[in-house]
Design a protein around this motif. Sequence first.
Motif, PDB file in Angstrom:
ATOM      1  N   GLY A 138      -6.322  -8.845   5.856  1.00 15.49           N
ATOM      2  CA  GLY A 138      -5.466  -7.670   5.741  1.00 15.49           C
ATOM      3  C   GLY A 138      -4.348  -7.827   4.731  1.00 15.49           C
ATOM      4  O   GLY A 138      -4.114  -6.958   3.906  1.00 15.49           O
ATOM      5  N   ALA A 139      -3.649  -8.962   4.766  1.00 14.82           N
ATOM      6  CA  ALA A 139      -2.480  -9.120   3.906  1.00 14.82           C
ATOM      7  C   ALA A 139      -2.844  -9.423   2.454  1.00 14.82           C
ATOM      8  O   ALA A 139      -2.095  -9.089   1.538  1.00 14.82           O
ATOM      9  CB  ALA A 139      -1.574 -10.220   4.454  1.00 14.82           C
ATOM     10  N   ILE A 178     -10.048   6.328   4.826  1.00 14.70           N
ATOM     11  CA  ILE A 178      -9.067   5.255   5.025  1.00 14.70           C
ATOM     12  C   ILE A 178      -9.777   3.989   4.580  1.00 14.70           C
ATOM     13  O   ILE A 178     -10.711   3.541   5.248  1.00 14.70           O
ATOM     14  CB  ILE A 178      -8.633   5.156   6.498  1.00 14.70           C
ATOM     15  N   PRO A 179      -9.360   3.364   3.445  1.00 15.30           N
ATOM     16  CA  PRO A 179     -10.208   2.334   2.836  1.00 15.30           C
ATOM     17  C   PRO A 179     -10.047   0.914   3.367  1.00 15.30           C
ATOM     18  O   PRO A 179     -10.904   0.076   3.111  1.00 15.30           O
ATOM     19  CB  PRO A 179      -9.805   2.394   1.363  1.00 15.30           C
ATOM     20  N   ASP A 225     -10.907  -2.990  -4.593  1.00 13.03           N
ATOM     21  CA  ASP A 225     -10.273  -4.303  -4.684  1.00 13.03           C
ATOM     22  C   ASP A 225      -8.762  -4.131  -4.501  1.00 13.03           C
ATOM     23  O   ASP A 225      -8.260  -3.004  -4.406  1.00 13.03           O
ATOM     24  CB  ASP A 225     -10.612  -5.033  -5.994  1.00 13.03           C
ATOM     25  N   PHE A 226      -8.062  -5.231  -4.441  1.00 15.85           N
ATOM     26  CA  PHE A 226      -6.637  -5.194  -4.116  1.00 15.85           C
ATOM     27  C   PHE A 226      -5.841  -4.356  -5.117  1.00 15.85           C
ATOM     28  O   PHE A 226      -5.049  -3.482  -4.733  1.00 15.85           O
ATOM     29  CB  PHE A 226      -6.075  -6.618  -4.054  1.00 15.85           C
ATOM     30  N   VAL A 248      -3.641   3.436  -6.504  1.00 18.72           N
ATOM     31  CA  VAL A 248      -3.777   4.807  -5.989  1.00 18.72           C
ATOM     32  C   VAL A 248      -3.017   4.985  -4.680  1.00 18.72           C
ATOM     33  O   VAL A 248      -3.222   5.954  -3.954  1.00 18.72           O
ATOM     34  CB  VAL A 248      -5.265   5.193  -5.806  1.00 18.72           C
ATOM     35  N   GLY A 249      -2.157   4.013  -4.367  1.00 16.89           N
ATOM     36  CA  GLY A 249      -1.266   4.188  -3.219  1.00 16.89           C
ATOM     37  C   GLY A 249      -1.846   3.830  -1.882  1.00 16.89           C
ATOM     38  O   GLY A 249      -1.352   4.275  -0.847  1.00 16.89           O
ATOM     39  N   SER A 250      -2.889   2.987  -1.880  1.00 15.20           N
ATOM     40  CA  SER A 250      -3.433   2.526  -0.601  1.00 15.20           C
ATOM     41  C   SER A 250      -3.599   1.009  -0.677  1.00 15.20           C
ATOM     42  O   SER A 250      -2.901   0.347  -1.439  1.00 15.20           O
ATOM     43  CB  SER A 250      -4.754   3.238  -0.275  1.00 15.20           C
ATOM     44  N   ALA A 251      -4.503   0.455   0.128  1.00 14.10           N
ATOM     45  CA  ALA A 251      -4.655  -1.004   0.140  1.00 14.10           C
ATOM     46  C   ALA A 251      -6.055  -1.373   0.607  1.00 14.10           C
ATOM     47  O   ALA A 251      -6.691  -0.626   1.363  1.00 14.10           O
ATOM     48  CB  ALA A 251      -3.613  -1.627   1.066  1.00 14.10           C
TER      49      ALA A 251
END
Length: 435
Positions: free
Chosen positions: A56-57, A276-277, A295-296, A302-305
Amino acid sequence: MGMEKVLTKMVGIENSQNIDVYLKHGGYQALPKALKMTPDALIQMMKDSGVRGRGGAGFPTGMKWSFLPKDNPKPRYLLCNADESEPGTFKDRVLMEDDPHQVIEGLAISSFAIQSHTCYIYIRGEYVKGAKILNKAIQEAYDKGYLGKNILGSGFDLDITVHRGAGAYICGEETGLIESLEGKRGWPRIKPPFPAVYGVFGCPTIVNNVETLVTPVHIINRGVQWWKDNEPKLYCMSGHLNRPGTYEAKMGTNLLDLINEYCGGIRHGRKLKAVIPGGSSVPVLRAEECNVAMDFDALAKVGSALGSAGCMVMDETTCMVNALWNLLKFYAHESCGQCTPCREGTHWLEMILGRIETGRGRMEDLDLMLETANNIAGRTICPLGDAAAWPVAGLPDRNKGNDLNGQSFVNKFREEFEYHITNKKCMVTIPHEWN
Protein backbone atom coordinates in the motif's frame (compact mmCIF):
# COMPACT_ATOMS: atom_id res chain seq x y z
CA MET A 1 -1.88 -10.68 -22.29
CA GLY A 2 1.07 -12.66 -23.72
CA MET A 3 3.39 -11.88 -20.83
CA GLU A 4 5.20 -14.79 -19.25
CA LYS A 5 3.74 -15.65 -15.85
CA VAL A 6 6.41 -15.26 -13.17
CA LEU A 7 4.73 -14.59 -9.83
CA THR A 8 1.77 -16.85 -10.68
CA LYS A 9 3.69 -19.49 -12.62
CA MET A 10 2.52 -22.28 -10.31
CA VAL A 11 -1.16 -21.30 -10.32
CA GLY A 12 -3.20 -24.03 -12.00
CA ILE A 13 -0.51 -26.70 -11.71
CA GLU A 14 -1.67 -29.84 -9.92
CA ASN A 15 -0.35 -30.09 -6.33
CA SER A 16 1.41 -26.74 -6.73
CA GLN A 17 1.67 -26.48 -2.93
CA ASN A 18 3.91 -29.58 -2.75
CA ILE A 19 7.64 -28.95 -2.39
CA ASP A 20 8.58 -31.63 -4.94
CA VAL A 21 6.32 -29.98 -7.53
CA TYR A 22 7.88 -26.60 -6.71
CA LEU A 23 11.37 -28.07 -7.12
CA LYS A 24 10.37 -29.73 -10.42
CA HIS A 25 9.39 -26.29 -11.76
CA GLY A 26 12.62 -24.58 -10.78
CA GLY A 27 11.90 -23.72 -7.18
CA TYR A 28 14.54 -23.08 -4.49
CA GLN A 29 17.18 -22.14 -7.07
CA ALA A 30 17.48 -18.56 -5.88
CA LEU A 31 18.05 -19.38 -2.20
CA PRO A 32 21.47 -21.10 -2.60
CA LYS A 33 22.61 -18.22 -4.81
CA ALA A 34 21.51 -15.72 -2.19
CA LEU A 35 23.33 -17.59 0.57
CA LYS A 36 26.59 -17.17 -1.38
CA MET A 37 26.09 -13.40 -1.54
CA THR A 38 26.71 -10.98 1.29
CA PRO A 39 23.71 -9.44 3.07
CA ASP A 40 24.86 -5.99 1.98
CA ALA A 41 25.00 -7.14 -1.65
CA LEU A 42 21.43 -8.44 -1.41
CA ILE A 43 20.18 -5.17 0.02
CA GLN A 44 21.99 -3.26 -2.73
CA MET A 45 20.40 -5.61 -5.29
CA MET A 46 16.97 -4.70 -3.95
CA LYS A 47 17.84 -1.00 -4.11
CA ASP A 48 19.08 -1.36 -7.69
CA SER A 49 15.94 -3.23 -8.73
CA GLY A 50 13.73 -0.35 -7.65
CA VAL A 51 11.22 -2.63 -5.93
CA ARG A 52 8.71 -0.69 -3.87
CA GLY A 53 6.44 -2.11 -1.20
CA ARG A 54 3.33 -3.73 -2.60
CA GLY A 55 1.12 -3.59 0.47
CA GLY A 56 0.00 0.00 0.00
CA ALA A 57 2.61 2.57 0.99
CA GLY A 58 5.00 1.88 -1.87
CA PHE A 59 8.18 2.61 0.11
CA PRO A 60 11.43 1.42 -1.57
CA THR A 61 12.15 -2.03 -0.17
CA GLY A 62 15.95 -2.02 -0.30
CA MET A 63 16.08 1.37 1.40
CA LYS A 64 13.76 0.11 4.15
CA TRP A 65 16.04 -2.86 4.77
CA SER A 66 19.07 -0.59 4.95
CA PHE A 67 17.53 1.36 7.86
CA LEU A 68 18.30 -1.48 10.28
CA PRO A 69 20.92 -0.19 12.75
CA LYS A 70 24.24 -1.98 12.34
CA ASP A 71 25.34 -1.36 15.93
CA ASN A 72 22.27 -2.80 17.68
CA PRO A 73 23.16 -6.15 19.36
CA LYS A 74 19.52 -7.26 19.68
CA PRO A 75 18.13 -9.95 17.37
CA ARG A 76 16.42 -8.83 14.19
CA TYR A 77 13.01 -9.95 13.02
CA LEU A 78 11.28 -10.21 9.65
CA LEU A 79 7.49 -9.91 9.75
CA CYS A 80 5.62 -10.97 6.65
CA ASN A 81 2.42 -8.94 6.55
CA ALA A 82 -0.21 -11.34 5.21
CA ASP A 83 -3.12 -9.59 6.90
CA GLU A 84 -4.42 -8.38 3.49
CA SER A 85 -7.64 -6.80 4.69
CA GLU A 86 -7.79 -3.75 2.42
CA PRO A 87 -11.15 -3.98 0.62
CA GLY A 88 -10.68 -5.07 -2.99
CA THR A 89 -7.34 -6.75 -2.31
CA PHE A 90 -6.77 -10.51 -2.57
CA LYS A 91 -3.51 -11.11 -4.43
CA ASP A 92 -1.41 -12.34 -1.49
CA ARG A 93 -4.00 -15.03 -0.87
CA VAL A 94 -3.26 -16.45 -4.32
CA LEU A 95 0.47 -16.59 -3.61
CA MET A 96 0.04 -18.27 -0.22
CA GLU A 97 -2.59 -20.79 -1.27
CA ASP A 98 -1.23 -21.74 -4.70
CA ASP A 99 2.52 -21.26 -4.34
CA PRO A 100 3.50 -21.30 -0.66
CA HIS A 101 7.08 -22.38 -1.35
CA GLN A 102 7.69 -19.28 -3.48
CA VAL A 103 6.67 -17.29 -0.39
CA ILE A 104 8.92 -19.35 1.90
CA GLU A 105 11.89 -19.03 -0.46
CA GLY A 106 11.36 -15.28 -0.60
CA LEU A 107 11.20 -15.09 3.17
CA ALA A 108 14.41 -17.11 3.55
CA ILE A 109 16.28 -14.84 1.13
CA SER A 110 14.91 -11.68 2.73
CA SER A 111 15.73 -12.96 6.23
CA PHE A 112 19.31 -13.68 5.19
CA ALA A 113 19.61 -10.22 3.65
CA ILE A 114 18.64 -8.50 6.90
CA GLN A 115 20.30 -11.21 9.08
CA SER A 116 17.13 -12.23 10.83
CA HIS A 117 16.90 -15.73 12.23
CA THR A 118 13.21 -15.52 13.13
CA CYS A 119 10.40 -14.72 10.74
CA TYR A 120 6.69 -14.50 11.46
CA ILE A 121 3.96 -14.68 8.85
CA TYR A 122 1.09 -12.63 10.29
CA ILE A 123 -1.85 -13.94 8.29
CA ARG A 124 -5.38 -12.62 8.19
CA GLY A 125 -7.59 -14.59 10.57
CA GLU A 126 -10.12 -15.42 7.87
CA TYR A 127 -7.41 -17.06 5.72
CA VAL A 128 -7.76 -20.42 7.43
CA LYS A 129 -6.96 -22.38 4.28
CA GLY A 130 -3.88 -20.29 3.58
CA ALA A 131 -2.57 -20.78 7.11
CA LYS A 132 -2.93 -24.56 6.84
CA ILE A 133 -1.19 -24.64 3.47
CA LEU A 134 1.66 -22.47 4.73
CA ASN A 135 2.18 -24.59 7.85
CA LYS A 136 2.38 -27.77 5.78
CA ALA A 137 4.75 -26.14 3.31
CA ILE A 138 6.96 -24.82 6.10
CA GLN A 139 7.32 -28.34 7.52
CA GLU A 140 8.26 -29.62 4.07
CA ALA A 141 10.91 -26.90 3.82
CA TYR A 142 12.34 -27.90 7.21
CA ASP A 143 12.46 -31.54 6.11
CA LYS A 144 14.36 -30.66 2.93
CA GLY A 145 16.84 -28.37 4.70
CA TYR A 146 15.56 -25.05 3.34
CA LEU A 147 14.63 -23.91 6.86
CA GLY A 148 16.03 -24.62 10.31
CA LYS A 149 19.68 -24.94 11.33
CA ASN A 150 22.56 -24.48 8.88
CA ILE A 151 20.40 -24.02 5.77
CA LEU A 152 22.02 -25.78 2.79
CA GLY A 153 25.30 -25.91 4.73
CA SER A 154 25.59 -22.13 4.77
CA GLY A 155 25.70 -21.71 8.53
CA PHE A 156 22.57 -19.56 8.38
CA ASP A 157 19.66 -20.50 10.66
CA LEU A 158 16.04 -19.50 10.17
CA ASP A 159 12.74 -20.40 11.78
CA ILE A 160 9.38 -19.34 10.32
CA THR A 161 6.16 -19.28 12.34
CA VAL A 162 2.64 -18.66 11.05
CA HIS A 163 0.57 -16.42 13.34
CA ARG A 164 -3.12 -15.95 12.60
CA GLY A 165 -4.64 -12.53 13.27
CA ALA A 166 -8.08 -12.01 14.76
CA GLY A 167 -9.67 -10.19 11.85
CA ALA A 168 -8.99 -6.51 12.57
CA TYR A 169 -8.21 -4.21 9.62
CA ILE A 170 -5.98 -2.08 11.81
CA CYS A 171 -3.54 -4.98 12.24
CA GLY A 172 -2.54 -4.57 8.61
CA GLU A 173 -0.76 -1.39 9.72
CA GLU A 174 2.79 -2.41 10.60
CA THR A 175 2.89 -1.21 14.20
CA GLY A 176 -0.65 -2.43 14.91
CA LEU A 177 0.53 -5.78 13.56
CA ILE A 178 3.55 -5.70 15.87
CA GLU A 179 1.40 -4.95 18.92
CA SER A 180 -0.98 -7.77 17.99
CA LEU A 181 1.89 -10.20 17.47
CA GLU A 182 3.14 -9.33 20.95
CA GLY A 183 -0.25 -10.39 22.32
CA LYS A 184 -1.56 -6.89 22.91
CA ARG A 185 -4.45 -4.88 21.51
CA GLY A 186 -3.66 -3.97 17.91
CA TRP A 187 -3.20 -0.26 18.50
CA PRO A 188 -0.70 1.41 16.16
CA ARG A 189 2.35 3.05 17.71
CA ILE A 190 3.53 6.61 17.34
CA LYS A 191 6.49 6.83 14.96
CA PRO A 192 9.39 7.44 15.38
CA PRO A 193 10.85 5.19 16.52
CA PHE A 194 10.20 3.19 13.37
CA PRO A 195 10.10 -0.63 13.46
CA ALA A 196 13.55 -0.86 11.86
CA VAL A 197 14.91 0.57 15.12
CA TYR A 198 12.30 -0.48 17.69
CA GLY A 199 9.95 -3.15 16.38
CA VAL A 200 8.56 -6.41 17.68
CA PHE A 201 9.73 -7.24 21.23
CA GLY A 202 11.68 -3.98 21.17
CA CYS A 203 14.07 -5.30 18.52
CA PRO A 204 14.97 -4.10 15.00
CA THR A 205 12.23 -5.32 12.68
CA ILE A 206 11.34 -5.23 9.01
CA VAL A 207 7.69 -5.51 7.99
CA ASN A 208 6.88 -6.17 4.33
CA ASN A 209 3.88 -7.65 2.61
CA VAL A 210 3.78 -11.06 0.90
CA GLU A 211 4.10 -9.96 -2.73
CA THR A 212 7.01 -7.67 -1.85
CA LEU A 213 8.88 -10.50 -0.15
CA VAL A 214 8.67 -12.91 -3.10
CA THR A 215 10.34 -10.43 -5.46
CA PRO A 216 13.95 -11.30 -4.43
CA VAL A 217 13.41 -14.84 -5.76
CA HIS A 218 12.94 -13.57 -9.30
CA ILE A 219 15.44 -10.73 -9.13
CA ILE A 220 18.14 -13.25 -8.19
CA ASN A 221 17.08 -15.81 -10.79
CA ARG A 222 16.68 -13.36 -13.68
CA GLY A 223 18.86 -10.38 -12.78
CA VAL A 224 18.25 -6.77 -11.87
CA GLN A 225 18.11 -5.52 -15.44
CA TRP A 226 15.52 -8.13 -16.44
CA TRP A 227 13.44 -7.12 -13.45
CA LYS A 228 13.61 -3.43 -14.31
CA ASP A 229 12.63 -4.16 -17.92
CA ASN A 230 9.81 -6.60 -17.15
CA GLU A 231 8.70 -6.01 -13.55
CA PRO A 232 5.75 -8.36 -12.97
CA LYS A 233 2.89 -7.16 -10.79
CA LEU A 234 -0.31 -8.65 -9.42
CA TYR A 235 -3.53 -6.70 -9.90
CA CYS A 236 -6.75 -7.51 -8.03
CA MET A 237 -9.66 -6.80 -10.37
CA SER A 238 -13.10 -6.74 -8.79
CA GLY A 239 -16.49 -5.13 -9.32
CA HIS A 240 -18.63 -4.94 -12.45
CA LEU A 241 -16.36 -7.00 -14.69
CA ASN A 242 -17.01 -10.02 -16.87
CA ARG A 243 -13.96 -11.85 -15.47
CA PRO A 244 -12.92 -10.48 -12.07
CA GLY A 245 -9.88 -12.04 -10.42
CA THR A 246 -6.15 -11.71 -9.73
CA TYR A 247 -4.13 -10.97 -12.86
CA GLU A 248 -0.38 -10.82 -13.39
CA ALA A 249 0.77 -8.13 -15.79
CA LYS A 250 3.75 -5.88 -16.26
CA MET A 251 4.03 -2.98 -13.83
CA GLY A 252 2.53 0.01 -15.60
CA THR A 253 -0.03 -1.86 -17.69
CA ASN A 254 -2.78 0.49 -18.80
CA LEU A 255 -5.86 0.36 -16.56
CA LEU A 256 -8.22 0.15 -19.55
CA ASP A 257 -6.25 -2.82 -20.92
CA LEU A 258 -6.65 -4.59 -17.57
CA ILE A 259 -10.39 -3.95 -17.67
CA ASN A 260 -11.06 -4.75 -21.32
CA GLU A 261 -8.41 -7.29 -22.33
CA TYR A 262 -7.66 -9.16 -19.13
CA CYS A 263 -11.11 -8.99 -17.51
CA GLY A 264 -13.28 -9.14 -20.62
CA GLY A 265 -14.75 -5.67 -20.20
CA ILE A 266 -17.67 -4.35 -18.20
CA ARG A 267 -20.47 -6.81 -17.41
CA HIS A 268 -23.66 -6.78 -19.48
CA GLY A 269 -22.02 -4.47 -22.01
CA ARG A 270 -22.56 -1.43 -19.80
CA LYS A 271 -20.41 1.69 -19.66
CA LEU A 272 -17.53 2.23 -17.29
CA LYS A 273 -18.30 4.88 -14.70
CA ALA A 274 -15.45 4.89 -12.19
CA VAL A 275 -12.52 2.91 -10.76
CA ILE A 276 -10.86 2.89 -7.37
CA PRO A 277 -7.41 1.73 -8.55
CA GLY A 278 -5.47 0.90 -5.39
CA GLY A 279 -7.72 -0.47 -2.69
CA SER A 280 -10.60 1.36 -1.02
CA SER A 281 -8.42 4.02 0.60
CA VAL A 282 -7.28 5.82 -2.58
CA PRO A 283 -9.17 8.52 -4.52
CA VAL A 284 -11.58 7.35 -7.20
CA LEU A 285 -11.05 7.95 -10.93
CA ARG A 286 -13.80 8.96 -13.32
CA ALA A 287 -14.07 6.90 -16.53
CA GLU A 288 -12.31 9.57 -18.59
CA GLU A 289 -9.33 9.40 -16.20
CA CYS A 290 -8.84 5.65 -16.55
CA ASN A 291 -6.54 5.72 -19.58
CA VAL A 292 -3.57 5.58 -17.22
CA ALA A 293 -0.62 3.30 -16.49
CA MET A 294 -1.05 1.25 -13.32
CA ASP A 295 2.15 2.25 -11.55
CA PHE A 296 3.08 4.50 -8.66
CA ASP A 297 4.07 7.60 -10.59
CA ALA A 298 1.38 7.63 -13.29
CA LEU A 299 -1.45 7.21 -10.79
CA ALA A 300 0.01 9.92 -8.56
CA LYS A 301 -0.08 12.32 -11.53
CA VAL A 302 -3.83 11.79 -11.94
CA GLY A 303 -4.46 12.28 -8.23
CA SER A 304 -4.79 8.71 -7.04
CA ALA A 305 -2.42 5.93 -5.95
CA LEU A 306 -1.40 2.36 -6.79
CA GLY A 307 -1.80 1.34 -3.14
CA SER A 308 -2.41 -2.39 -2.93
CA ALA A 309 -3.39 -2.57 -6.64
CA GLY A 310 -6.92 -3.53 -5.64
CA CYS A 311 -8.97 -2.17 -8.57
CA MET A 312 -12.67 -1.81 -7.86
CA VAL A 313 -14.51 -1.20 -11.12
CA MET A 314 -17.95 0.44 -11.17
CA ASP A 315 -20.33 0.60 -14.11
CA GLU A 316 -22.98 3.19 -14.97
CA THR A 317 -25.54 1.64 -12.61
CA THR A 318 -23.46 2.50 -9.54
CA CYS A 319 -24.75 5.14 -7.15
CA MET A 320 -21.64 7.00 -6.03
CA VAL A 321 -23.33 8.23 -2.85
CA ASN A 322 -24.13 4.69 -1.86
CA ALA A 323 -20.65 3.48 -2.86
CA LEU A 324 -18.93 6.08 -0.67
CA TRP A 325 -21.35 5.40 2.20
CA ASN A 326 -20.42 1.73 1.97
CA LEU A 327 -16.71 2.58 2.25
CA LEU A 328 -17.25 4.87 5.23
CA LYS A 329 -19.27 2.22 7.05
CA PHE A 330 -16.20 0.02 6.80
CA TYR A 331 -13.75 2.62 8.09
CA ALA A 332 -16.05 3.72 10.92
CA HIS A 333 -16.41 0.09 11.97
CA GLU A 334 -12.68 -0.63 11.72
CA SER A 335 -11.39 2.50 13.48
CA CYS A 336 -9.52 1.28 16.55
CA GLY A 337 -10.70 4.34 18.50
CA GLN A 338 -7.24 5.42 19.65
CA CYS A 339 -7.21 8.82 17.87
CA THR A 340 -10.10 11.27 18.27
CA PRO A 341 -10.10 12.59 14.66
CA CYS A 342 -10.47 9.04 13.30
CA ARG A 343 -12.78 7.68 16.00
CA GLU A 344 -15.20 10.61 15.78
CA GLY A 345 -14.62 11.73 12.20
CA THR A 346 -15.27 8.40 10.50
CA HIS A 347 -18.59 8.04 12.31
CA TRP A 348 -19.58 11.63 11.41
CA LEU A 349 -18.80 10.96 7.75
CA GLU A 350 -20.79 7.73 7.82
CA MET A 351 -23.73 9.50 9.45
CA ILE A 352 -23.73 12.43 7.00
CA LEU A 353 -23.54 10.11 4.01
CA GLY A 354 -26.33 8.01 5.44
CA ARG A 355 -28.72 10.93 5.63
CA ILE A 356 -27.86 12.05 2.07
CA GLU A 357 -28.38 8.54 0.76
CA THR A 358 -31.71 8.16 2.53
CA GLY A 359 -33.16 11.47 1.37
CA ARG A 360 -32.48 13.57 4.48
CA GLY A 361 -29.39 15.40 3.33
CA ARG A 362 -28.71 19.16 3.29
CA MET A 363 -26.71 20.95 0.61
CA GLU A 364 -24.24 22.22 3.22
CA ASP A 365 -23.45 18.59 4.07
CA LEU A 366 -21.15 18.40 1.05
CA ASP A 367 -18.76 21.03 2.32
CA LEU A 368 -19.15 19.64 5.83
CA MET A 369 -17.88 16.27 4.59
CA LEU A 370 -14.87 17.89 2.92
CA GLU A 371 -14.10 19.85 6.09
CA THR A 372 -14.46 16.75 8.26
CA ALA A 373 -12.16 14.75 5.99
CA ASN A 374 -9.59 17.54 6.16
CA ASN A 375 -9.73 17.43 9.94
CA ILE A 376 -9.00 13.68 9.95
CA ALA A 377 -6.22 13.41 7.37
CA GLY A 378 -2.71 13.77 8.76
CA ARG A 379 -3.93 14.03 12.33
CA THR A 380 -3.88 10.38 13.40
CA ILE A 381 -1.22 7.95 14.57
CA CYS A 382 -1.74 5.52 11.70
CA PRO A 383 -2.97 5.85 8.09
CA LEU A 384 -6.51 4.57 8.79
CA GLY A 385 -7.66 8.15 9.24
CA ASP A 386 -6.14 9.07 5.88
CA ALA A 387 -7.68 5.97 4.33
CA ALA A 388 -11.13 7.17 5.37
CA ALA A 389 -10.55 10.80 4.37
CA TRP A 390 -8.93 10.37 0.95
CA PRO A 391 -11.91 8.68 -0.80
CA VAL A 392 -14.04 11.62 0.38
CA ALA A 393 -11.74 14.53 -0.42
CA GLY A 394 -8.64 13.38 -2.32
CA LEU A 395 -4.92 13.50 -1.55
CA PRO A 396 -2.92 16.14 0.35
CA ASP A 397 -1.87 19.11 -1.76
CA ARG A 398 1.49 20.64 -0.85
CA ASN A 399 0.44 23.89 -2.50
CA LYS A 400 -2.47 24.14 -0.07
CA GLY A 401 -0.53 23.44 3.11
CA ASN A 402 -1.24 19.72 2.74
CA ASP A 403 -5.00 20.25 2.81
CA LEU A 404 -6.80 17.63 0.73
CA ASN A 405 -7.20 18.60 -2.92
CA GLY A 406 -10.90 17.73 -3.04
CA GLN A 407 -10.49 15.39 -6.01
CA SER A 408 -12.41 12.28 -5.09
CA PHE A 409 -16.00 11.11 -4.64
CA VAL A 410 -17.68 14.27 -3.35
CA ASN A 411 -16.35 16.74 -5.91
CA LYS A 412 -15.80 14.39 -8.87
CA PHE A 413 -19.42 13.22 -8.66
CA ARG A 414 -20.86 16.30 -6.99
CA GLU A 415 -23.83 16.37 -9.35
CA GLU A 416 -24.97 13.01 -7.98
CA PHE A 417 -24.66 14.11 -4.39
CA GLU A 418 -26.60 17.32 -5.13
CA TYR A 419 -29.28 15.34 -7.01
CA HIS A 420 -29.73 13.08 -3.98
CA ILE A 421 -30.16 16.09 -1.70
CA THR A 422 -32.49 18.03 -4.01
CA ASN A 423 -34.65 15.18 -5.30
CA LYS A 424 -34.30 12.79 -2.35
CA LYS A 425 -33.60 9.91 -4.70
CA CYS A 426 -30.83 8.46 -6.83
CA MET A 427 -30.09 9.64 -10.37
CA VAL A 428 -28.66 6.36 -11.72
CA THR A 429 -30.76 4.67 -14.37
CA ILE A 430 -31.16 1.42 -12.45
CA PRO A 431 -32.26 2.29 -8.88
CA HIS A 432 -30.63 0.53 -5.97
CA GLU A 433 -32.31 -0.41 -2.73
CA TRP A 434 -31.94 1.84 0.33
CA ASN A 435 -29.62 0.39 2.87
